[in-house]
Design an enzyme around this catalytic site. Structure first.
Site, PDB file in Angstrom:
ATOM      1  N   HIS A  83       0.827  -1.209   0.000  1.00 62.22           N
ATOM      2  CA  HIS A  83       0.000   0.000   0.000  1.00 62.22           C
ATOM      3  C   HIS A  83       0.863   1.262   0.000  1.00 62.22           C
ATOM      4  O   HIS A  83       1.690   1.446   0.897  1.00 62.22           O
ATOM      5  CB  HIS A  83      -0.889  -0.027   1.256  1.00 62.22           C
ATOM      6  CG  HIS A  83      -1.895   1.070   1.315  1.00 62.22           C
ATOM      7  ND1 HIS A  83      -2.012   1.909   2.389  1.00 62.22           N
ATOM      8  CD2 HIS A  83      -2.841   1.450   0.428  1.00 62.22           C
ATOM      9  CE1 HIS A  83      -3.001   2.757   2.171  1.00 62.22           C
ATOM     10  NE2 HIS A  83      -3.523   2.507   0.982  1.00 62.22           N
TER      11      HIS A  83
ATOM     12  N   ASP B 139      -1.393   6.425  -5.393  1.00 65.16           N
ATOM     13  CA  ASP B 139      -2.481   7.385  -5.608  1.00 65.16           C
ATOM     14  C   ASP B 139      -2.043   8.452  -6.602  1.00 65.16           C
ATOM     15  O   ASP B 139      -0.910   8.949  -6.503  1.00 65.16           O
ATOM     16  CB  ASP B 139      -2.830   8.066  -4.270  1.00 65.16           C
ATOM     17  CG  ASP B 139      -3.150   7.052  -3.203  1.00 65.16           C
ATOM     18  OD1 ASP B 139      -4.257   6.502  -3.232  1.00 65.16           O
ATOM     19  OD2 ASP B 139      -2.275   6.778  -2.346  1.00 65.16           O
TER      20      ASP B 139
ATOM     21  N   HIS C 296      -1.075  11.116  -2.098  1.00 63.92           N
ATOM     22  CA  HIS C 296      -2.378  10.691  -1.575  1.00 63.92           C
ATOM     23  C   HIS C 296      -3.343  11.833  -1.293  1.00 63.92           C
ATOM     24  O   HIS C 296      -4.471  11.836  -1.773  1.00 63.92           O
ATOM     25  CB  HIS C 296      -2.182   9.871  -0.294  1.00 63.92           C
ATOM     26  CG  HIS C 296      -3.465   9.381   0.295  1.00 63.92           C
ATOM     27  ND1 HIS C 296      -4.220  10.130   1.189  1.00 63.92           N
ATOM     28  CD2 HIS C 296      -4.150   8.234   0.110  1.00 63.92           C
ATOM     29  CE1 HIS C 296      -5.293   9.452   1.518  1.00 63.92           C
ATOM     30  NE2 HIS C 296      -5.291   8.302   0.889  1.00 63.92           N
TER      31      HIS C 296
HETATM   32  O1  G3P Z   1      -6.558   1.411  -2.606  1.00 65.53           O
HETATM   33  C1  G3P Z   1      -6.802   1.099  -1.279  1.00 65.53           C
HETATM   34  C2  G3P Z   1      -6.665   2.285  -0.379  1.00 65.53           C
HETATM   35  O2  G3P Z   1      -5.476   2.935  -0.698  1.00 65.53           O
HETATM   36  C3  G3P Z   1      -7.804   3.242  -0.466  1.00 65.53           C
HETATM   37  O3  G3P Z   1      -7.789   4.213   0.540  1.00 65.53           O
HETATM   38  O4  G3P Z   1      -7.286   6.389   1.522  1.00 65.53           O
HETATM   39  O5  G3P Z   1      -5.562   4.635   1.580  1.00 65.53           O
HETATM   40  O6  G3P Z   1      -6.126   5.754  -0.543  1.00 65.53           O
HETATM   41  P1  G3P Z   1      -6.631   5.282   0.776  1.00 65.53           P
HETATM   42 CA    CA Z   2      -4.870   4.647  -2.110  1.00 64.46          CA
END
Ligand code: G3P
Ligand code: CA
Length: 252
Positions: A9, A38, A51
């Site tokens: 992640h 992101d 992000h």
């Molecule tokens: O893609 C999974 C996750 O990254 C979505 O939430 O807020 O961490 O971008 P966030």
């Molecule tokens: Ca994400």
């Protein structure tokens, strides 16, 4: 049965500055199957990897990503809470990540961060980059903005799209199919075994996020999710490859 893939992640955000090259390289080094990142658009229209809509939390700068040029964004230090350990870390462009991806086989989950601002052209520009680096079979688009995923599907239906969601949904695999999307990326707390099984029967991939607890990693690997998305890819790989899927790791 195929092994559950491990996606890092924002790279390996538990141990490295999120959404930076050092974080993506760490995920690759420990043997992750994929990374998640992101994307947004800079003021001058470059696809950049970050992000939040504002640079404040993860960099030493201030303001909205959309109000800064790529040159201005590049000057910012995104090493964030890891600055002492890793020194200066820049904000990557999506192109830089794709260029680096030529040296590996990672799958790349590109999340369109366009729920607050639309970022006109984000999907098209991202797809152009996917084509330039011939990554159609390795990139998965995801978003909480499902209109954006449909837009991307209409531009190139060969690239997989995945709906992101936080709350429980009724038959999310059916919804994904209606939108012509091949996958769902649910918030971890909404996932049950019957949902994973229905996804499998309907050939819709399921990759829950963000799984950082060892017991939960083991549970979702035992469910045989297609992938789990975690801030700690090395921890998840250890659990998966030491046989977490065999349901015998009672000591975790
Ligand atoms: O893609 C999974 C996750 O990254 C979505 O939430 O807020 O961490 O971008 P966030
Ligand atoms: Ca994400």
């Amino acid at each position: 049965m195929k092994k559950t893939k491990i996606f890092g992640h924002r790279g390996a955000a538990g141990t490295h500055p999120e959404n930076t090259m050092i974080s993506f390289k760490e995920a690759a080094e420990v043997g992750a199957d994929g990374i998640e990142l992101d994307v947004q658009l800079s003021k001058d229209g470059e696809v950049v990897v970050i992000h939040d809509e504002k640079v404040d939390r993860t960099t030493n700068g201030k303001g909205y990503v959309k109000d800064l040029s790529v040159k201005e964004l590049k000057k910012l230090d995104a090493s964030h809470k890891f600055s002492k350990k890793y020194g200066f870390c820049g904000i990557p462009t999506l192109e830089e990540v794709f260029e680096w991806a030529e040296s590996n086989q990672l799958e790349i989950n590109v999340e369109f961060k366009n729920s607050l601002f639309e970022y006109e052209g984000l999907e098209r520009k991202s797809i152009e980059l996917v084509h330039k680096y011939k990554l159609q079979n390795r990139v998965i688009f995801s978003s909480f903005n499902h209109e954006s995923l449909v837009k991307a599907y209409k531009i190139d239906p060969t690239i997989e799209g995945a709906i992101l969601y936080m709350e429980k949904m009724y038959e999310p695999w059916e919804y994904a199919k209606i939108l012509h999307l091949g996958a769902i990326h649910p918030y971890r707390r909404t996932v049950r075994l019957d949902i994973v099984e229905a996804c499998r029967q309907n050939k819709v991939a399921i990759r829950p996020f963000t799984i950082n607890d060892k017991k939960e990693m083991k549970k979702l690997i035992d469910f045989n999710c297609d992938a789990i998305i975690t801030d700690y890819p090395s921890k998840a790989l250890e659990i998966r490859d030491k046989g977490a899927g065999s349901k015998i790791l009672g000591f975790l």
